[in-house]
Design a protein around this motif. Structure first.
Motif, PDB file in Angstrom:
ATOM      1  N   GLU A 680      24.437  19.666  -7.549  1.00  0.00           N
ATOM      2  CA  GLU A 680      25.177  19.031  -8.576  1.00  0.00           C
ATOM      3  C   GLU A 680      26.154  17.872  -7.580  1.00  0.00           C
ATOM      4  N   ASP A 681      26.039  18.110  -6.446  1.00  0.00           N
ATOM      5  CA  ASP A 681      26.809  17.198  -5.482  1.00  0.00           C
ATOM      6  C   ASP A 681      25.737  16.486  -4.591  1.00  0.00           C
ATOM      7  N   ARG A 694      17.695  15.543  -7.665  1.00  0.00           N
ATOM      8  CA  ARG A 694      18.597  16.536  -7.851  1.00  0.00           C
ATOM      9  C   ARG A 694      19.527  16.374  -8.971  1.00  0.00           C
ATOM     10  N   ARG A 695      19.891  15.293  -9.383  1.00  0.00           N
ATOM     11  CA  ARG A 695      20.710  15.017 -10.583  1.00  0.00           C
ATOM     12  C   ARG A 695      19.670  15.367 -11.759  1.00  0.00           C
ATOM     13  N   SER A 696      18.589  14.876 -11.903  1.00  0.00           N
ATOM     14  CA  SER A 696      17.915  15.577 -12.885  1.00  0.00           C
ATOM     15  C   SER A 696      17.873  17.011 -13.138  1.00  0.00           C
ATOM     16  N   LEU A 697      17.762  17.753 -12.189  1.00  0.00           N
ATOM     17  CA  LEU A 697      17.595  19.334 -12.395  1.00  0.00           C
ATOM     18  C   LEU A 697      19.062  19.697 -12.536  1.00  0.00           C
ATOM     19  N   THR A 732      24.802   8.838 -14.584  1.00  0.00           N
ATOM     20  CA  THR A 732      23.699   9.891 -14.713  1.00  0.00           C
ATOM     21  C   THR A 732      24.310  11.132 -14.950  1.00  0.00           C
ATOM     22  N   ASP A 733      25.123  11.823 -13.950  1.00  0.00           N
ATOM     23  CA  ASP A 733      25.792  12.959 -14.330  1.00  0.00           C
ATOM     24  C   ASP A 733      26.998  12.730 -15.379  1.00  0.00           C
ATOM     25  N   ARG A 734      27.461  11.586 -15.793  1.00  0.00           N
ATOM     26  CA  ARG A 734      28.469  11.439 -16.729  1.00  0.00           C
ATOM     27  C   ARG A 734      27.582  12.004 -18.278  1.00  0.00           C
TER      28      ARG A 734
END
Length: 893
Positions: A680-681, A694-697, A732-734
């Protein structure tokens, strides 16, 4: 003058076999524009000469919605007539100066073809046949001329005046107006013509290329968007450097300009030196754009720049040759993105993403009523043939040249192509011949005529593989057979040339180094299938292998291979080719999902324990990139599953896939929690493959955990998702967190959506995401259609903006379970929106019409309901020829 046609009549068919060179050539064009939103004046001065190789005949110039004021030949008035939309001149000398003065109304040009006004800025779109909406002309790609353009406009309202080529003069005029004169040093067809005039800001970058030449790169946007252009500029700089380094193709203009507009029918347009882009493929910041957006900008910027050579310097003789530039340039932009990815795993992720598009969109097109060859034989409306077959399948055909010739051989062929045809309008055959002639004695040269069937035959070939292992002789005999199903107008198909990159994997050992027909041992061989059936004998095979075929997806075919679950699991775990490892996992999942759809599997838990265990193992592996893991753990789409069925019940397909998602969420709950916590980070935002993977997973894991919480009533993960919608450091995360809540139908979804809208109310591209997210959400309780109908009435919705229409209406029709309702209401909605959009923008409407071109594949009651709505559309009294062609083909299938 606009001439209405009989809207009920089927549009006339244009055939490739009827091609004839133009009766006249236009050598020079001098255009003067007095730009006015409601009455733009266009003075067109041309030097014209008769084509001595054609029989004498009148000059017929194309026009559309123009007001004709004056026609002069050699400075004198002349007689003319109108034949429909064409201006016809007869009794002309062999060479002459032709002057035509017309006016048009850009403000009322809702088709966004030709010259139009968007947010008080003038833009043009001329491909394929938009130039005729600016002035009367031989609007065809094989007429290449030298253009000079003078623009005049109000200086305060339209301070920036742009056109193709180089700026040679500018100045101030009376009455608060100003002018700019542009000269393009390269001859071009009129479809590459462009002008832009408005109040725009520019990001500028001066560069020195590898060869030492200096150039000015400029990206023009509305002043408030300038801070979102850094990534686009970096992508453009990378494109210039890559094309020179990889293929020796240099930037050939003093400056290269990109301009962004929010009102655009397509992604972007490669006008020579003045590329006009949809804002979607220019504007990006970490706060407003996802990783997918950043990747899309890099790819499309590259694509349009690469057209500078593959499309501009060498262009199409006629529109049937469209893939000559588009398929080739898609291949080039795919290679560009793969080369920038750098690592083998990241390259594989890019390849997988491209193949998913091919399979989920192009394969169905090949199997439906709109099936056509990469080089079509006929069309009624050329805009309908800007298809995934021409683009993506065309790119796969180009990739097969490289597979057969190698990178070096392909580069030699491309160099010969430019040496022979620079400055010309040519055909797909010319490209194929250059590739062959540059590589004499190659497999391609030996089978060139047969290879060119990829251009002339529609449909997706089926390759069947059967293997037999001789343990005593340490031989493995592989039999490959090919067939291709009938398509409209093509009942019989001849064998293709199909390169199949193959390896043999021994469970527990990995790749085997084996020889083919007595050759040198290797872990991968390129088999070339040219006959209906052929045998390939591998020797020194020390253990019974599992064949790994079509590595890297070496040909655009469907592979029929009877592998057991255990063999697929072995490939997933041990295949050195990451594409085929992913493919093995997808085949295993698809087999089990389809078993549940057809009643042979467990509807509540479609996935078997060994498949779930393999996915857990993949998720936990430390040697795999996160992006690759996310792809392996993503189930096949509903549309791809549906394509494997003869009669499709979209509701059942949806139910099975949703059950499998819930099963994965439940069975891998601890693994998903680990994956989220681990990935996540990522610190400050970077759009590189490692960070985006990493963001995708993490996003996939969060979606699974929120889905599980919907069943268990747990509030922890939905709470984490909601918090992430508020404090995420990037879009992306939001977006992933908001999507997790919306897709799960959680109570926190609505406050998350409200907050999302409030934060980005002034950013059109982000609000497009807001609409699309809701339209694509699962139909829980049959409320999706009502939700979309309510959004149509939202103050931010405007169907006249193509991006906004696509974000809501197209997203809904691409949501199978929501669109394909048993009561047929989704189809009624489709008809109503289709007819409404067709009244002002036929190009966009024609894209929407494709949503039901596969209606015959549906089971009842969907089939009858869809057929009824198609018939109602066909009966509409003022249907555009764009939509009529598609609807008539769908009904005739």
């Amino acid at each position: 003058m606009f001439h209405a046609r009989d809207a009920q009549a089927s549009p006339p068919v244009i055939r490739r076999e009827d091609y004839a060179p133009p009766a006249y050539w236009i050598d020079t064009v001098d255009l003067s524009f007095d730009l006015d939103p409601t009455k733009t004046r266009v003075l067109n001065r041309m030097r014209v000469r008769r084509n001595a190789e054609q029989p004498p005949q009148p000059l017929r110039l194309d026009g559309d919605e123009l007001n004709l004021a004056r026609v002069l030949v050699n400075g004198q008035g002349t007689s003319f007539k109108m034949d429909g939309d064409q201006l016809v001149l007869d009794g002309l000398p062999d060479e002459f100066d032709l002057e035509i003065f017309t006016t048009c109304n850009p403000e009322k040009n809702t088709k966004l073809m030709g010259l139009y006004l968007s947010q008080d800025t003038f833009f043009t779109q001329c491909e394929a046949e938009g130039f005729r909406r600016i002035t009367y002309f031989l609007d065809r790609p094989d007429v290449m001329a030298s253009f000079s353009v003078t623009l005049r406009a109000d200086r305060k309202r339209f301070p920036v005046l742009l056109s193709n080529g180089n700026l040679v003069e500018q100045g101030v005029l009376e009455d608060g107006r100003h002018f700019a004169k542009w000269v393009d040093p390269h001859r071009k067809p009129c479809y590459l013509f462009a002008i832009v005039a408005g109040c725009l800001a520019a990001r500028e970058q001066r560069i020195v290329t590898e060869s030492g030449s200096e150039h000015l790169l400029q990206i023009y946007v509305r002043p408030g968007d300038l801070d979102k252009t850094e990534h686009a500029m970096q992508s453009l700089m990378h494109s210039v450097a890559w094309d020179e380094a990889r293929f020796g193709l240099k930037l050939d203009l003093e400056r290269f300009m990109v301009v962004a507009t929010s009102d655009f029918n397509m992604g972007a347009m490669e006008n020579k030196g003045l590329n006009i882009f949809n804002t979607k493929y220019v504007l990006a910041s970490p706060a407003t754009a996802t990783d997918v957006d950043f990747d899309g900008i890099e790819s499309v910027i590259g694509h349009e720049y690469f057209h500078n050579w593959t499309g501009n310097r060498v262009t199409c003789r006629d529109w049937f040759q469209l893939s000559l530039k588009e398929g080739l340039t898609v291949f080039r932009d795919q290679e560009f993105s793969m080369d920038l990815a750098r690592t083998a795993s990241a390259r594989a992720v890019k390849r997988i993403e491209d193949v998913r598009v091919l399979r989920t969109v192009q394969f169905p097109e090949d199997a439906g009523p709109m099936a056509h060859p990469v080089r079509p034989d006929q069309y009624a409306e050329i805009n309908n043939f800007y298809t995934v077959t021409v683009y993506e399948k065309g790119a796969e055909v180009v990739r097969m040249y490289q597979t057969l010739l190698g990178r070096e051989g392909f580069a030699k062929g491309l160099a010969l192509y430019f040496e022979r045809h620079d400055g010309q309008a040519v055909t797909c055959d010319d490209f194929a011949q250059a590739m062959s002639d540059a590589n004499p004695g190659s497999t391609l040269a030996l089978h060139l005529d047969q290879f060119k069937r990829w251009y002339s035959q529609a449909g997706t070939p089926r390759v069947t593989a059967v293997g037999q292992y001789d343990a005593e002789g340490q031989r493995y005999t592989l039999t490959l057979s090919q067939t291709c199903p009938a398509t409209p107008g093509q009942a019989e198909k001849q064998p293709f040339v199909i390169p199949v990159i193959a390896g043999l994997v021994a469970p527990g050992q990995g790749d085997l180094a084996v020889s083919l027909h007595g050759g040198e041992p290797a872990t991968a061989h390129t088999l070339v299938l040219t006959e209906p059936s052929q045998q390939f004998v591998f020797e020194r095979v020390t253990a019974e292998p599992v064949p790994s075929l079509l590595r890297g997806f070496s040909a655009p075919v469907v592979l029929n291979q009877d592998l057991s679950d255990a063999e697929l699991l072995a490939l997933l775990a041990q295949d050195s080719d990451p594409f085929n490892a992913w493919e093995a996992g997808q085949r295993l999942l698809m087999r089990q999902l389809l078993a549940a759809v057809t009643g042979a599997g467990d509807l509540a838990a479609p996935l078997q324990a060994d498949a779930v265990a393999a996915l857990r193992s993949t998720l936990r592996r430390s040697d795999l990139d996160a992006a690759f893991k996310a792809l392996v753990l993503t189930l096949p789409t509903e549309s791809y599953l549906a394509e494997q069925l003869a009669d499709v019940d979209p509701q059942r397909v949806h139910a099975v896939r949703e059950a499998a998602r819930r099963q994965l969420a439940r069975d891998l709950a601890a693994d998903w929690a680990w994956a989220f916590d681990e990935h996540e980070d990522n610190g400050s935002y970077r759009p590189d493959p490692v960070s985006s993977g990493r963001r995708s997973l993490a996003g996939l894991a969060l979606g699974m955990l929120v889905e599980l919480a919907r069943e268990t009533g747990d509030s922890v993960w939905p709470g984490k998702a909601y918090q992430r919608t508020k404090d995420a450091g990037n879009m992306t995360d939001r977006y992933a967190a908001t999507a997790a809540l919306v897709n799960a139908g959680h109570a926190l979804a609505q406050p998350a959506l409200t907050r999302f809208h409030d934060l980005f109310a002034d950013d059109a591209l982000v609000i497009d995401k807001w609409f699309a997210l809701q339209a694509a959400a699962p139909d829980r309780g049959g409320d999706a259609l009502g939700r979309v109908e309510a959004l149509l009435r939202h103050p931010d919705f405007n169907a006249r903006n193509p991006n906004r229409a696509r974000s809501l209406i197209f997203s809904f029709t691409g949501n199978p379970a929501a669109f394909h309702r048993t009561d047929g209401a989704g189809y009624t909605f489709w008809r109503e929106q289709l007819l409404a959009i067709d009244a002002f923008n036929p190009q966009v409407a024609a894209r929407l019409a494709r949503a039901l071109d596969r209606w015959k594949k549906l089971a009842e009651p969907y089939r009858s309901a869809a057929h009824g709505e198609l018939q109602k559309v066909a009966a509409h009294p003022s249907l555009s020829k764009d939509v009529r062609e598609i609807v008539e083909k769908a009904l005739a299938a």
